[in-house]
Design a protein around this motif. Structure first.
Motif, PDB file in Angstrom:
ATOM      1  N   GLY A 239       0.800  -1.215   0.000  1.00 19.76           N
ATOM      2  CA  GLY A 239       0.000   0.000   0.000  1.00 19.76           C
ATOM      3  C   GLY A 239       0.830   1.259   0.000  1.00 19.76           C
ATOM      4  N   HIS A 240       0.176   2.356   0.319  1.00 23.11           N
ATOM      5  CA  HIS A 240       0.830   3.658   0.397  1.00 23.11           C
ATOM      6  C   HIS A 240      -0.079   4.614   1.160  1.00 23.11           C
ATOM      7  CE1 HIS A 240      -1.999   4.995  -2.664  1.00 23.11           C
ATOM      8  NE2 HIS A 240      -1.604   4.023  -3.460  1.00 23.11           N
ATOM      9  N   VAL A 241       0.439   5.781   1.506  1.00 19.40           N
ATOM     10  CA  VAL A 241      -0.323   6.791   2.240  1.00 19.40           C
ATOM     11  C   VAL A 241      -1.360   7.411   1.307  1.00 19.40           C
ATOM     12  CG1 VAL A 241      -0.154   9.023   3.418  1.00 19.40           C
ATOM     13  CG2 VAL A 241       1.562   7.254   3.840  1.00 19.40           C
ATOM     14  N   THR A 242      -2.562   7.719   1.842  1.00 23.33           N
ATOM     15  CA  THR A 242      -3.625   8.300   1.009  1.00 23.33           C
ATOM     16  C   THR A 242      -4.067   9.661   1.559  1.00 23.33           C
ATOM     17  OG1 THR A 242      -5.272   6.945   2.194  1.00 23.33           O
ATOM     18  CG2 THR A 242      -4.426   6.107   0.092  1.00 23.33           C
ATOM     19  N   VAL A 243      -5.223   9.733   2.264  1.00 20.55           N
ATOM     20  CA  VAL A 243      -5.778  11.035   2.644  1.00 20.55           C
ATOM     21  C   VAL A 243      -6.142  11.071   4.122  1.00 20.55           C
ATOM     22  CG1 VAL A 243      -6.716  11.370   0.330  1.00 20.55           C
ATOM     23  CG2 VAL A 243      -8.186  10.409   2.123  1.00 20.55           C
ATOM     24  N   ALA A 244      -6.253  12.283   4.655  1.00 17.60           N
ATOM     25  CA  ALA A 244      -6.656  12.497   6.042  1.00 17.60           C
ATOM     26  C   ALA A 244      -8.179  12.540   6.157  1.00 17.60           C
ATOM     27  CB  ALA A 244      -6.044  13.798   6.563  1.00 17.60           C
ATOM     28  N   MET A 245      -8.667  12.596   7.391  1.00 20.42           N
ATOM     29  CA  MET A 245     -10.102  12.550   7.643  1.00 20.42           C
ATOM     30  C   MET A 245     -10.844  13.721   7.005  1.00 20.42           C
ATOM     31  SD  MET A 245     -12.672  11.007   9.111  1.00 20.42           S
ATOM     32  CE  MET A 245     -12.079   9.921  10.423  1.00 20.42           C
ATOM     33  N   ASP A 246     -10.210  14.884   6.941  1.00 21.21           N
ATOM     34  CA  ASP A 246     -10.911  16.064   6.432  1.00 21.21           C
ATOM     35  C   ASP A 246     -10.820  16.226   4.921  1.00 21.21           C
ATOM     36  OD1 ASP A 246      -8.254  16.751   6.194  1.00 21.21           O
ATOM     37  OD2 ASP A 246      -8.415  18.659   7.270  1.00 21.21           O
ATOM     38  N   HIS A 247     -10.235  15.272   4.231  1.00 18.59           N
ATOM     39  CA  HIS A 247     -10.122  15.384   2.774  1.00 18.59           C
ATOM     40  C   HIS A 247     -11.487  15.164   2.134  1.00 18.59           C
ATOM     41  CE1 HIS A 247      -8.788  14.790  -1.348  1.00 18.59           C
ATOM     42  NE2 HIS A 247      -7.582  15.212  -0.976  1.00 18.59           N
ATOM     43  N   PRO A 248     -11.857  15.987   1.161  1.00 14.27           N
ATOM     44  CA  PRO A 248     -13.185  15.833   0.535  1.00 14.27           C
ATOM     45  C   PRO A 248     -13.391  14.505  -0.173  1.00 14.27           C
ATOM     46  CG  PRO A 248     -11.827  17.444  -0.655  1.00 14.27           C
ATOM     47  CD  PRO A 248     -11.130  17.156   0.626  1.00 14.27           C
ATOM     48  N   ASP A 249     -12.320  13.808  -0.517  1.00 15.69           N
ATOM     49  CA  ASP A 249     -12.450  12.516  -1.195  1.00 15.69           C
ATOM     50  C   ASP A 249     -12.538  11.342  -0.233  1.00 15.69           C
ATOM     51  OD1 ASP A 249     -12.434  13.673  -3.676  1.00 15.69           O
ATOM     52  OD2 ASP A 249     -10.307  13.313  -4.071  1.00 15.69           O
ATOM     53  N   HIS A 394      -6.026   8.851  -6.153  1.00 17.67           N
ATOM     54  CA  HIS A 394      -5.404   8.479  -4.887  1.00 17.67           C
ATOM     55  C   HIS A 394      -4.850   7.062  -4.820  1.00 17.67           C
ATOM     56  CE1 HIS A 394      -6.730  12.198  -3.011  1.00 17.67           C
ATOM     57  NE2 HIS A 394      -7.948  11.984  -3.456  1.00 17.67           N
ATOM     58  N   LEU A 395      -5.305   6.165  -5.664  1.00 20.09           N
ATOM     59  CA  LEU A 395      -4.785   4.794  -5.638  1.00 20.09           C
ATOM     60  C   LEU A 395      -3.725   4.654  -6.717  1.00 20.09           C
ATOM     61  CD1 LEU A 395      -4.767   1.901  -4.644  1.00 20.09           C
ATOM     62  CD2 LEU A 395      -6.740   1.424  -6.118  1.00 20.09           C
ATOM     63  N   ARG A 396      -2.501   4.310  -6.309  1.00 20.60           N
ATOM     64  CA  ARG A 396      -1.357   4.284  -7.219  1.00 20.60           C
ATOM     65  C   ARG A 396      -0.689   2.903  -7.195  1.00 20.60           C
ATOM     66  NH1 ARG A 396      -0.867   8.379  -3.757  1.00 20.60           N
ATOM     67  NH2 ARG A 396       1.042   7.533  -2.839  1.00 20.60           N
ATOM     68  N   PRO A 397      -1.188   1.970  -7.978  1.00 17.75           N
ATOM     69  CA  PRO A 397      -0.628   0.608  -7.967  1.00 17.75           C
ATOM     70  C   PRO A 397       0.864   0.544  -8.282  1.00 17.75           C
ATOM     71  CG  PRO A 397      -2.732   0.654  -9.107  1.00 17.75           C
ATOM     72  CD  PRO A 397      -2.356   2.076  -8.885  1.00 17.75           C
ATOM     73  N   ASP A 398       1.356   1.500  -9.074  1.00 18.27           N
ATOM     74  CA  ASP A 398       2.779   1.483  -9.431  1.00 18.27           C
ATOM     75  C   ASP A 398       3.669   1.991  -8.303  1.00 18.27           C
ATOM     76  OD1 ASP A 398       2.205   0.496 -11.942  1.00 18.27           O
ATOM     77  OD2 ASP A 398       2.117   2.476 -12.871  1.00 18.27           O
ATOM     78  N   ASP A 399       3.063   2.605  -7.264  1.00 14.00           N
ATOM     79  CA  ASP A 399       3.849   3.188  -6.174  1.00 14.00           C
ATOM     80  C   ASP A 399       3.687   2.433  -4.866  1.00 14.00           C
ATOM     81  OD1 ASP A 399       4.716   5.198  -7.860  1.00 14.00           O
ATOM     82  OD2 ASP A 399       3.062   6.536  -7.343  1.00 14.00           O
ATOM     83  N   LEU A 400       3.222   1.201  -4.928  1.00 13.84           N
ATOM     84  CA  LEU A 400       2.994   0.441  -3.707  1.00 13.84           C
ATOM     85  C   LEU A 400       4.291   0.190  -2.947  1.00 13.84           C
ATOM     86  CD1 LEU A 400       0.472  -2.337  -4.862  1.00 13.84           C
ATOM     87  CD2 LEU A 400      -0.031  -0.149  -3.749  1.00 13.84           C
ATOM     88  N   LYS A 401       4.225   0.317  -1.639  1.00  9.75           N
ATOM     89  CA  LYS A 401       5.286  -0.129  -0.759  1.00  9.75           C
ATOM     90  C   LYS A 401       4.943  -1.554  -0.315  1.00  9.75           C
ATOM     91  CE  LYS A 401       7.084   3.988  -0.902  1.00  9.75           C
ATOM     92  NZ  LYS A 401       8.310   4.270  -1.708  1.00  9.75           N
ATOM     93  N   ILE A 402       5.933  -2.425  -0.325  1.00  8.51           N
ATOM     94  CA  ILE A 402       5.712  -3.835  -0.022  1.00  8.51           C
ATOM     95  C   ILE A 402       6.508  -4.231   1.217  1.00  8.51           C
ATOM     96  CG2 ILE A 402       5.873  -6.192  -0.871  1.00  8.51           C
ATOM     97  CD1 ILE A 402       3.923  -4.478  -2.458  1.00  8.51           C
ATOM     98  N   MET A 403       5.801  -4.860   2.173  1.00 13.19           N
ATOM     99  CA  MET A 403       6.455  -5.404   3.363  1.00 13.19           C
ATOM    100  C   MET A 403       6.022  -6.868   3.484  1.00 13.19           C
ATOM    101  SD  MET A 403       8.471  -5.100   5.984  1.00 13.19           S
ATOM    102  CE  MET A 403       8.714  -3.311   5.962  1.00 13.19           C
TER     103      MET A 403
END
Length: 414
Positions: A239-249, A394-403
């Motif tokens: 995954g990766h970081v997306t948005v905060a609670m106050d984001h309109p999306d 907001h969803l970026r499959p090419d930028d996923l961080k993998i653990m």
């Protein structure tokens, strides 16, 4: 990140019909986002029930027990505070106890050492859980050096360094920054407001009301593997970081999360593909806004699989995310996901405890979360095209961080 808040405790009261109980919550803004030592907010929160200047923890516990009241305290990522659940007829007792604990807690050193020992035990417990260790390593990968990157108790070294005096200083600084006092239950709203009055009036801290919090950056590593104590199970987090609670999306992504895999049971693209179609996992889930609050949440796909099938599972996750971004969702998927989000809302308002939590969260985030109509309208106003547009942004499959947590060794300290 800079946040400005009024140095006051707002009082919110709501009558909740049903069981003759009352839930009282005191949340003080700050939490581990503003702590000077890892785990300080967690320890400070726990210490609020460990004794006051007038009496010890045992006397307080016995008084609560005699009334059948439940007393707890906490230190979280964005706040620390106190929770009391009691019979509705005892709400005045609850107000008095909250006032005593908030203003007169003594933070005894012996109890501080005991709480810190508890924290170390919790970290030891995490070490024994392969999925938990992998999850925290993933959070560090995304959020380091932010507090979201670590377990709330901090680290073993930081816990060993925290004193009762440190907790008292942290608590006093938070008291000067403000928060919210919530009373929800079978109570008369006017009577409660009158009784509270100005008992929780604060003296603002001398410093500016603006505070600078640590920004999240991440480790910069796109892929990492760690060893866990599992015998044969591997854990994949992507995954990766997306948005905060106050984001309109945010509501758009909440609906899209159901399509991707955060709903009930086995529904969702990733669980259906990874578990049902490919047979690669005993557990699979995905969400787009996990942990969203004052700081951004994260897109997370989690798959519990075997070490031999991790790469295949990762490929499936990437393909399903990419397919959702490129092709969108069907009308049926969208309608069912939105209906699920709308229909689960009443279950969040069944008890006084739930109402108290929603009201406090609403104050923290500046949103009307306790208003069911306000919440429902956020989702009813959405359409499929708007949700798909938010997904593509907001969803970026090419930028996923993998653990990947692999079995066969001792896990690193969480």
């Amino acid at each position: 990140m800079t946040v400005q808040r009024n140095s006051q405790i707002r009082v919110r009261v709501r009558q909740v019909d049903g069981s003759p109980v009352a839930s009282l919550r005191l949340w003080l803004w700050g939490g581990s986002r503003c702590e000077s030592v890892a785990g300080l907010s967690w320890v400070t929160g726990r210490m609020l029930t460990e004794g006051t200047r007038g009496r010890g923890w045992r006397e307080i516990a016995e008084e609560c027990e005699a009334l059948g009241a439940l007393l707890g305290s906490f230190g979280g990522i964005e706040s620390h505070g106190i929770a009391i659940d009691c019979l509705a007829r005892d709400w005045r007792f609850g107000i008095g106890l909250l006032e005593e604990l908030a203003f007169d807690s003594s933070f005894p050193e012996a109890r501080c050492r005991w709480v810190c020992t508890q924290g170390i035990a919790e970290l030891d417990s995490l070490d024994d859980q392969p999925d938990a260790c992998t999850a925290w390593a993933f959070n560090e990968q995304l959020y380091q050096p932010h507090a979201c990157a670590r377990p709330r108790p901090g680290t073993r070294d930081s816990l060993a360094s925290i004193s009762g005096a440190d907790c008292e200083a942290h608590h006093r600084s938070r008291m000067g920054r403000g928060g919210v006092l919530v009373v929800a239950g079978d109570v008369n709203e006017d009577e409660v407001r009158h009784a509270v009055g100005d008992r929780f009036r604060l003296t603002p801290t001398v410093a500016s009301a603006e505070e600078t919090f640590v920004e999240w950056r991440g480790t910069g590593r796109d892929r990492q593997e760690i060893s866990t104590p599992a015998v044969d199970q591997a854990h994949l987090f992507a995954g990766h970081v997306t948005v905060a609670m106050d984001h309109p999306d945010l509501p758009h992504l909440e609906v899209a999360s159901i399509v991707l895999g955060s709903g009930a049971g086995l529904s969702g693209r990733i669980p259906a593909r990874v578990r049902e179609q490919e047979g690669l996992a005993y557990s699979a889930s995905a969400t787009l806004v996990l942990g969203a609050g004052l700081d951004p949440g994260r897109c997370v796909a989690h798959v519990g699989t075997s070490a031999e099938t991790v790469e295949r599972a990762e490929l499936c996750v990437r393909e399903e995310m990419q397919r959702l971004v490129e092709d969108g969702m069907s009308d049926t998927e969208f309608e069912e996901a939105r209906a699920y989000v709308l229909r689960r809302e009443p279950f969040r308002r069944e008890t006084a405890r739930q109402w108290a939590g929603l009201i406090a969260q609403g104050e923290l985030y500046g949103q009307q979360l306790e208003d069911p109509e306000w919440v429902a309208e956020r989702y009813r106003s959405l359409d499929r095209c708007a949700v798909e547009q938010a997904l593509r942004h907001h969803l970026r499959p090419d930028d996923l961080k993998i653990m990947v947590g692999l079995p066969g060794g001792a896990a690193p300290a969480c």
